[in-house]
Design an enzyme around this catalytic site. Structure first.
Site, mmCIF file in Angstrom:
data_model
loop_
_atom_site.group_PDB
_atom_site.id
_atom_site.type_symbol
_atom_site.label_atom_id
_atom_site.label_comp_id
_atom_site.label_asym_id
_atom_site.label_seq_id
_atom_site.Cartn_x
_atom_site.Cartn_y
_atom_site.Cartn_z
ATOM 1 N N CYS A 106 37.718 26.713 28.745
ATOM 2 C CA CYS A 106 38.419 26.263 29.949
ATOM 3 C C CYS A 106 38.654 24.752 29.965
ATOM 4 C CB CYS A 106 37.672 26.734 31.185
ATOM 5 S SG CYS A 106 38.689 26.756 32.649
ATOM 6 N N ARG A 140 45.168 28.542 42.067
ATOM 7 C CA ARG A 140 44.245 28.719 40.949
ATOM 8 C C ARG A 140 44.387 30.132 40.372
ATOM 9 N NH1 ARG A 140 40.895 24.661 40.404
ATOM 10 N NH2 ARG A 140 39.557 25.794 38.930
ATOM 11 N N HIS A 202 35.257 32.427 30.927
ATOM 12 C CA HIS A 202 33.854 32.124 31.219
ATOM 13 C C HIS A 202 33.071 33.444 31.203
ATOM 14 C CE1 HIS A 202 34.678 28.028 32.685
ATOM 15 N NE2 HIS A 202 35.707 28.534 33.340
HETATM 16 N N1 GLN Z 1 39.329 21.653 35.974
HETATM 17 C C1 GLN Z 1 40.087 22.550 35.120
HETATM 18 C C2 GLN Z 1 41.052 23.430 35.937
HETATM 19 O O1 GLN Z 1 40.892 23.548 37.142
HETATM 20 C C3 GLN Z 1 39.147 23.437 34.322
HETATM 21 C C4 GLN Z 1 38.372 24.408 35.210
HETATM 22 C C5 GLN Z 1 37.231 25.077 34.469
HETATM 23 O O2 GLN Z 1 36.715 24.588 33.472
HETATM 24 N N2 GLN Z 1 36.775 26.261 34.993
HETATM 25 O O3 GLN Z 1 41.957 24.033 35.355
#
Ligand code: GLN
Length: 257
Positions: A106, A140, A202
């Site tokens: 990520c 998101r 993840h």
């Molecule tokens: N900050 C980055 C995003 O929001 C990565 C998020 C993460 O590592 N879960 O895309």
């Protein structure tokens, strides 16, 4: 039956692997430290010794590295490691080009690319190890995800604002069967170049996906010992059961939409 039935005389090791976890305090959200624990456990179950090194900002970089792990992080965490990542970036680029296996999850996946432009418009330069470019979105991408990959089906959990686009020659890590992936549009997820895997998954991703974990382990062992990887039989019944149930649930939910 024990974890594995080995003919090895207890106390003998097939070799030692050095595993570096990048920024374990700043970049390990959603259980990504579990990937390092899974790699260390599987190396030991296969009969190898492992030295796990956490690399913090400002630490000297080691050259005897056989495997690199990097986890996810909020935009702020990514910004906090930027200057140190730039400091060691040249070594990581050389190691990647030399075939050192790396798993970037990520936020670290985004920083292994060309750049990550955050939702606030901050441009975080990347290492260019993977030819991907990421732009933050207000919406998101969150939820369970199932991929078809060269390591078989892979399951995990994604949570990112970043929408990632692959360069014209960049291979994706997998194709999305359920979930969003790189950008929710083109059906790709992650990226892979040589022995470097970048992915949004993840979970942590490795405990439920032993085929991917052992691919990284095998590449690391060959790098560390100069010999072919000699796997031991490991009972992955629980991991396979957990993955299969997740895949069935997520694919069925996708069909219902
Ligand atoms: N900050 C980055 C995003 O929001 C990565 C998020 C993460 O590592 N879960 O895309």
């Amino acid at each position: 039956m024990s974890e594995f039935a080995s003919a090895r005389t207890p106390g003998t090791s097939k070799g030692t692997v050095t595993l570096v976890h990048l920024y374990p305090r700043e970049m390990s959200i959603y259980g990504d430290l579990g990937n390092t624990r899974a790699l260390a456990s599987r190396l030991r179950w296969h009969g190898y010794d492992v030295e796990v090194v956490g690399h913090a900002p400002g630490d000297p970089w080691r050259d005897d590295v056989h495997l690199v792990m990097g986890g996810g992080g909020q935009d702020s965490g990514q910004a906090r490691v930027e200057s140190d990542l730039e400091r060691i970036g040249g070594r990581l680029v050389e190691l990647a080009a030399d075939g050192c296996p790396m798993l970037a999850i990520c936020g670290m996946y985004q920083l292994f690319g060309n750049a990550f432009i955050t939702v606030e418009g901050q441009r975080l330069p990347g290492l260019g190890i993977l030819d991907v470019t990421t732009t933050g979105n207000a919406k998101r991408m969150i939820g369970g995800i199932v991929l078809d990959t060269e390591f078989g089906e892979v399951v995990g959990f994604e949570n990112h604002s970043g929408s990632t686009v692959l360069g014209p020659e960049q291979r994706p890590f997998g194709r999305v069967r359920a979930g969003q992936g790189n950008n929710g549009q083109d059906g790709t997820e992650g990226a892979i170049t040589g022995h470097v895997v970048g992915t949004y998954l993840h979970g942590p991703i490795l405990p439920a996906n032993p085929a991917l974990a052992d691919a990284l382990v095998g590449w690391a062992v060959e790098r560390a010992t100069g010999r072919a990887f000699e796997p031991e039989p490991i009972d992955d019944t629980y991991a396979d059961h957990a993955r299969t149930r997740q895949v069935r649930r997520l694919v069925a939910a996708t069909r219902r939409r």
